[in-house]
Design a protein around this motif. Structure first.
Motif, PDB file in Angstrom:
ATOM      1  N   GLN A 162     -12.625  -6.621  -9.564  1.00  0.00           N
ATOM      2  CA  GLN A 162     -11.907  -7.713  -8.916  1.00  0.00           C
ATOM      3  C   GLN A 162     -10.557  -7.244  -8.374  1.00  0.00           C
ATOM      4  OE1 GLN A 162     -11.879 -10.528 -12.129  1.00  0.00           O
ATOM      5  NE2 GLN A 162     -13.870 -11.408 -11.587  1.00  0.00           N
ATOM      6  N   PHE A 163      -9.888  -6.368  -9.099  1.00  0.00           N
ATOM      7  CA  PHE A 163      -8.630  -5.816  -8.592  1.00  0.00           C
ATOM      8  C   PHE A 163      -8.871  -5.013  -7.314  1.00  0.00           C
ATOM      9  CE2 PHE A 163      -6.575  -6.849 -12.621  1.00  0.00           C
ATOM     10  CZ  PHE A 163      -5.256  -7.045 -12.249  1.00  0.00           C
ATOM     11  N   ALA A 164      -9.934  -4.215  -7.285  1.00  0.00           N
ATOM     12  CA  ALA A 164     -10.243  -3.442  -6.085  1.00  0.00           C
ATOM     13  C   ALA A 164     -10.567  -4.360  -4.908  1.00  0.00           C
ATOM     14  CB  ALA A 164     -11.404  -2.491  -6.358  1.00  0.00           C
ATOM     15  N   VAL A 217      -7.673   0.287 -13.520  1.00  0.00           N
ATOM     16  CA  VAL A 217      -7.299  -0.630 -12.439  1.00  0.00           C
ATOM     17  C   VAL A 217      -6.562   0.121 -11.341  1.00  0.00           C
ATOM     18  CG1 VAL A 217      -5.832  -2.593 -11.835  1.00  0.00           C
ATOM     19  CG2 VAL A 217      -7.271  -2.699 -13.882  1.00  0.00           C
ATOM     20  N   VAL A 218      -5.608   0.944 -11.724  1.00  0.00           N
ATOM     21  CA  VAL A 218      -4.849   1.717 -10.730  1.00  0.00           C
ATOM     22  C   VAL A 218      -5.785   2.607  -9.915  1.00  0.00           C
ATOM     23  CG1 VAL A 218      -3.198   3.625 -10.486  1.00  0.00           C
ATOM     24  CG2 VAL A 218      -2.621   1.642 -11.903  1.00  0.00           C
ATOM     25  N   ASP A 219      -6.697   3.289 -10.572  1.00  0.00           N
ATOM     26  CA  ASP A 219      -7.633   4.161  -9.857  1.00  0.00           C
ATOM     27  C   ASP A 219      -8.498   3.364  -8.877  1.00  0.00           C
ATOM     28  OD1 ASP A 219      -6.700   6.378 -11.187  1.00  0.00           O
ATOM     29  OD2 ASP A 219      -8.359   6.458 -12.626  1.00  0.00           O
ATOM     30  N   ALA A 220      -8.951   2.182  -9.307  1.00  0.00           N
ATOM     31  CA  ALA A 220      -9.802   1.357  -8.449  1.00  0.00           C
ATOM     32  C   ALA A 220      -9.037   0.852  -7.234  1.00  0.00           C
ATOM     33  CB  ALA A 220     -10.369   0.188  -9.250  1.00  0.00           C
ATOM     34  N   VAL A 221      -7.795   0.460  -7.444  1.00  0.00           N
ATOM     35  CA  VAL A 221      -6.977  -0.031  -6.326  1.00  0.00           C
ATOM     36  C   VAL A 221      -6.601   1.119  -5.399  1.00  0.00           C
ATOM     37  CG1 VAL A 221      -4.761  -1.086  -5.716  1.00  0.00           C
ATOM     38  CG2 VAL A 221      -6.115  -2.040  -7.589  1.00  0.00           C
ATOM     39  N   ARG A 222      -6.190   2.226  -5.984  1.00  0.00           N
ATOM     40  CA  ARG A 222      -5.792   3.377  -5.160  1.00  0.00           C
ATOM     41  C   ARG A 222      -6.963   3.881  -4.314  1.00  0.00           C
ATOM     42  NH1 ARG A 222      -1.030   4.923  -3.229  1.00  0.00           N
ATOM     43  NH2 ARG A 222      -2.345   4.474  -1.419  1.00  0.00           N
ATOM     44  N   ALA A 223      -8.189   3.756  -4.831  1.00  0.00           N
ATOM     45  CA  ALA A 223      -9.370   4.232  -4.111  1.00  0.00           C
ATOM     46  C   ALA A 223      -9.625   3.441  -2.833  1.00  0.00           C
ATOM     47  CB  ALA A 223     -10.600   4.173  -5.011  1.00  0.00           C
ATOM     48  N   VAL A 224      -9.197   2.182  -2.786  1.00  0.00           N
ATOM     49  CA  VAL A 224      -9.437   1.353  -1.599  1.00  0.00           C
ATOM     50  C   VAL A 224      -8.169   1.108  -0.801  1.00  0.00           C
ATOM     51  CG1 VAL A 224     -11.385   0.223  -2.719  1.00  0.00           C
ATOM     52  CG2 VAL A 224      -9.134  -0.853  -2.837  1.00  0.00           C
ATOM     53  N   TRP A 225      -7.005   1.395  -1.403  1.00  0.00           N
ATOM     54  CA  TRP A 225      -5.738   1.199  -0.709  1.00  0.00           C
ATOM     55  C   TRP A 225      -5.471   2.421   0.165  1.00  0.00           C
ATOM     56  CZ3 TRP A 225      -3.517  -3.097   0.231  1.00  0.00           C
ATOM     57  CH2 TRP A 225      -2.180  -3.174   0.621  1.00  0.00           C
ATOM     58  N   PRO A 226      -5.074   2.239   1.422  1.00  0.00           N
ATOM     59  CA  PRO A 226      -4.932   3.387   2.328  1.00  0.00           C
ATOM     60  C   PRO A 226      -3.990   4.462   1.785  1.00  0.00           C
ATOM     61  CG  PRO A 226      -4.854   1.341   3.560  1.00  0.00           C
ATOM     62  CD  PRO A 226      -4.821   0.961   2.113  1.00  0.00           C
ATOM     63  N   GLU A 228      -1.942   6.221   3.261  1.00  0.00           N
ATOM     64  CA  GLU A 228      -0.605   6.226   3.854  1.00  0.00           C
ATOM     65  C   GLU A 228       0.289   5.096   3.362  1.00  0.00           C
ATOM     66  OE1 GLU A 228      -3.322   3.976   6.759  1.00  0.00           O
ATOM     67  OE2 GLU A 228      -3.436   5.743   5.458  1.00  0.00           O
ATOM     68  N   LEU A 229      -0.251   4.183   2.544  1.00  0.00           N
ATOM     69  CA  LEU A 229       0.531   3.037   2.077  1.00  0.00           C
ATOM     70  C   LEU A 229       0.829   3.152   0.583  1.00  0.00           C
ATOM     71  CD1 LEU A 229      -1.140   0.054   3.985  1.00  0.00           C
ATOM     72  CD2 LEU A 229       0.989   1.281   4.549  1.00  0.00           C
ATOM     73  N   PRO A 230       2.002   2.664   0.155  1.00  0.00           N
ATOM     74  CA  PRO A 230       2.407   2.824  -1.248  1.00  0.00           C
ATOM     75  C   PRO A 230       1.719   1.838  -2.184  1.00  0.00           C
ATOM     76  CG  PRO A 230       4.318   2.521   0.212  1.00  0.00           C
ATOM     77  CD  PRO A 230       3.104   2.146   0.994  1.00  0.00           C
ATOM     78  N   LEU A 231       1.612   2.277  -3.440  1.00  0.00           N
ATOM     79  CA  LEU A 231       1.112   1.452  -4.522  1.00  0.00           C
ATOM     80  C   LEU A 231       2.187   1.385  -5.604  1.00  0.00           C
ATOM     81  CD1 LEU A 231      -1.170  -0.068  -6.026  1.00  0.00           C
ATOM     82  CD2 LEU A 231      -1.953   2.169  -6.870  1.00  0.00           C
ATOM     83  N   PHE A 232       2.540   0.164  -6.030  1.00  0.00           N
ATOM     84  CA  PHE A 232       3.513  -0.055  -7.089  1.00  0.00           C
ATOM     85  C   PHE A 232       2.795  -0.499  -8.370  1.00  0.00           C
ATOM     86  CE2 PHE A 232       7.394  -1.477  -4.289  1.00  0.00           C
ATOM     87  CZ  PHE A 232       7.312  -0.297  -3.573  1.00  0.00           C
ATOM     88  N   PHE A 233       3.497  -0.380  -9.471  1.00  0.00           N
ATOM     89  CA  PHE A 233       3.025  -0.902 -10.757  1.00  0.00           C
ATOM     90  C   PHE A 233       4.202  -1.565 -11.442  1.00  0.00           C
ATOM     91  CE2 PHE A 233       1.816  -0.907 -15.202  1.00  0.00           C
ATOM     92  CZ  PHE A 233       0.428  -0.996 -15.216  1.00  0.00           C
ATOM     93  N   ARG A 234       4.018  -2.805 -11.899  1.00  0.00           N
ATOM     94  CA  ARG A 234       5.094  -3.478 -12.640  1.00  0.00           C
ATOM     95  C   ARG A 234       4.824  -3.366 -14.130  1.00  0.00           C
ATOM     96  NH1 ARG A 234       8.412  -9.227 -11.796  1.00  0.00           N
ATOM     97  NH2 ARG A 234      10.322  -8.000 -11.617  1.00  0.00           N
ATOM     98  N   ILE A 235       5.877  -2.990 -14.858  1.00  0.00           N
ATOM     99  CA  ILE A 235       5.757  -2.751 -16.287  1.00  0.00           C
ATOM    100  C   ILE A 235       6.813  -3.545 -17.040  1.00  0.00           C
ATOM    101  CG2 ILE A 235       7.331  -0.762 -16.267  1.00  0.00           C
ATOM    102  CD1 ILE A 235       4.142  -0.871 -18.358  1.00  0.00           C
ATOM    103  N   GLU A 260       0.603  10.525 -11.817  1.00  0.00           N
ATOM    104  CA  GLU A 260      -0.553  11.396 -11.593  1.00  0.00           C
ATOM    105  C   GLU A 260      -1.709  10.639 -10.936  1.00  0.00           C
ATOM    106  OE1 GLU A 260      -1.631  12.998 -15.349  1.00  0.00           O
ATOM    107  OE2 GLU A 260       0.217  14.197 -15.576  1.00  0.00           O
ATOM    108  N   HIS A 261      -1.794   9.337 -11.193  1.00  0.00           N
ATOM    109  CA  HIS A 261      -2.904   8.523 -10.684  1.00  0.00           C
ATOM    110  C   HIS A 261      -2.584   7.856  -9.345  1.00  0.00           C
ATOM    111  CE1 HIS A 261      -5.854   8.441 -14.127  1.00  0.00           C
ATOM    112  NE2 HIS A 261      -4.828   9.054 -14.672  1.00  0.00           N
ATOM    113  N   GLY A 262      -1.486   8.240  -8.715  1.00  0.00           N
ATOM    114  CA  GLY A 262      -1.223   7.780  -7.357  1.00  0.00           C
ATOM    115  C   GLY A 262      -0.297   6.594  -7.220  1.00  0.00           C
ATOM    116  N   VAL A 263       0.378   6.188  -8.290  1.00  0.00           N
ATOM    117  CA  VAL A 263       1.397   5.139  -8.188  1.00  0.00           C
ATOM    118  C   VAL A 263       2.665   5.745  -7.603  1.00  0.00           C
ATOM    119  CG1 VAL A 263       2.930   3.625  -9.531  1.00  0.00           C
ATOM    120  CG2 VAL A 263       0.466   3.672  -9.998  1.00  0.00           C
ATOM    121  N   ASP A 264       3.272   5.042  -6.663  1.00  0.00           N
ATOM    122  CA  ASP A 264       4.424   5.577  -5.934  1.00  0.00           C
ATOM    123  C   ASP A 264       5.757   5.071  -6.450  1.00  0.00           C
ATOM    124  OD1 ASP A 264       2.991   7.038  -3.678  1.00  0.00           O
ATOM    125  OD2 ASP A 264       2.092   5.042  -3.563  1.00  0.00           O
TER     126      ASP A 264
END
Length: 359
Positions: A162-164, A217-226, A228-235, A260-264
């Protein structure tokens, strides 16, 4: 030159300044029917005002990846195409004002199915458009809250998907940054903390097991997110518990893995997973958490939490404690905070032509 009003580039995306809007739920979407979770006139007006006020990046509030993932029945969602079409109005306007549109993808977990805050925020039953919450373990958030259904492995995999799917829709809706919501005691944060995660399988127990769901979740989102575009994570950097909780040390360790998993960029907040804890809130009280992540991992960070003054924000950035600041309540009070801050710091910011007479 002002650090706050320097552009900031992540991957191929340049954000015009470092005064950003934190995601803040408005609890103002349609509650049920074909328009459930759809952004309406309130959302357009709310976000448009902050864009016209010079905010460099707007992170749209927690947007549920499924109906069961909403905090309240009035939350925004991004599980269908009707919701996507409504978001396009917002992203189109934000871009016209030189503001980057981002969205926070979320699942509320055991804190789902509650009323709007101004109606008390109590858990809702089925007769009030409520539903049965889900969680990593059958541990309620607080007294008077329902015991969540413990997620099966199949249920976990379904939510990862669902996240992807939500990330794909977010891209279609015109968003340029996706943020995975892992903070404030919602589902991902519930898996992270031993306070709420009592599982004995591969998703519970050790640190590596408790972070497994977040990384999936991060891997699934990063796999479909372009790319060239950034991915954030809120902690939430800490549960603010003396024992058996998520800690700042854990946050630093996870930050290195997220990198390491592609969070910017890590959006560093705190609390929300344990009821009735005492949080020593004060001006910039969460900034040291962000600063430590940045210093020890090299992962870019945004600081949030009682940042209210232009000089305060400038100092955080010029001291190297964060790469950007996220403003919450202050932007609710003053939609044009960024424009006023630029004037205070002798910097320039985008001003709509219609407002040039006010400069």
């Amino acid at each position: 030159m002002s650090s706050l009003f320097q552009p900031y580039t992540l991957r191929s995306l340049t954000i015009p300044n470092r005064a950003w809007m934190a995601p803040m739920c408005q609890y103002s979407a349609e509650v049920f029917g074909p328009n459930a979770g759809v952004a309406g006139d309130w959302h357009l007006t709310h976000y448009a005002a902050r864009a016209a006020g010079g905010t460099g990046l707007i992170l749209v509030e927690a947007t549920a990846v499924s109906p069961e993932g909403r905090i309240s029945p009035a939350d925004l969602g991004i599980w269908n195409d009707t919701q996507v079409a409504a978001f396009r109005r917002i992203t189109r306007f934000l871009k016209s004002q030189n503001t980057v549109p981002g969205v926070q993808l979320a699942h509320a977990g055991r804190k789902a199915s509650t009323d709007r805050p101004w109606k008390g925020g109590a858990p809702l039953g089925a007769d009030e458009h409520g539903w049965q919450p889900l969680g990593p373990s059958p541990v309620p958030f607080d007294d008077g809250h329902p015991v969540p259904d413990e997620l099966t492995r199949e249920g976990i995999a379904e939510i990862v998907g669902q996240f992807a799917d939500a990330a794909r829709r977010a891209l279609d809706a015109g968003f340029e940054i996706a943020e995975v919501h892992g903070a404030h005691g919602y589902l991902i944060g519930e898996f992270l903390s031993p306070h709420s995660n009592r599982r004995t399988d591969e998703y519970g127990g050790s640190f590596d097991n408790r972070v497994r769901f977040a990384l999936e979740v991060v891997d699934a989102v990063r796999a479909v997110w372009p790319e060239e575009l950034p991915l954030f994570f809120r902690i939430s950097a800490t549960d603010w518990l003396e024992e058996h909780g998520w800690t700042v040390d854990d946050t630093v360790r996870l930050a290195a893995l997220l990198k390491e998993h592609g969070v910017d960029l890590l959006d560093v907040s705190s609390g929300g997973n344990a009821a009735r804890v005492r949080i020593p809130a004060g001006p910039g009280y969460q900034v040291p958490f962000a600063a430590r992540v940045r210093a020890e991992t090299g992962l870019p960070v945004a600081a949030v939490g009682l940042i209210t003054e232009a000089e305060q924000a400038e100092k955080i950035l010029s001291n190297g404690e964060a790469d950007a600041v996220l403003l919450g309540r202050e932007l609710l009070r003053n939609p044009s905070w960024a424009r006023h801050a630029a004037r205070t710091l002798g910097a320039e910011v985008h001003v709509p032509q219609q407002y040039h007479r006010s400069v």
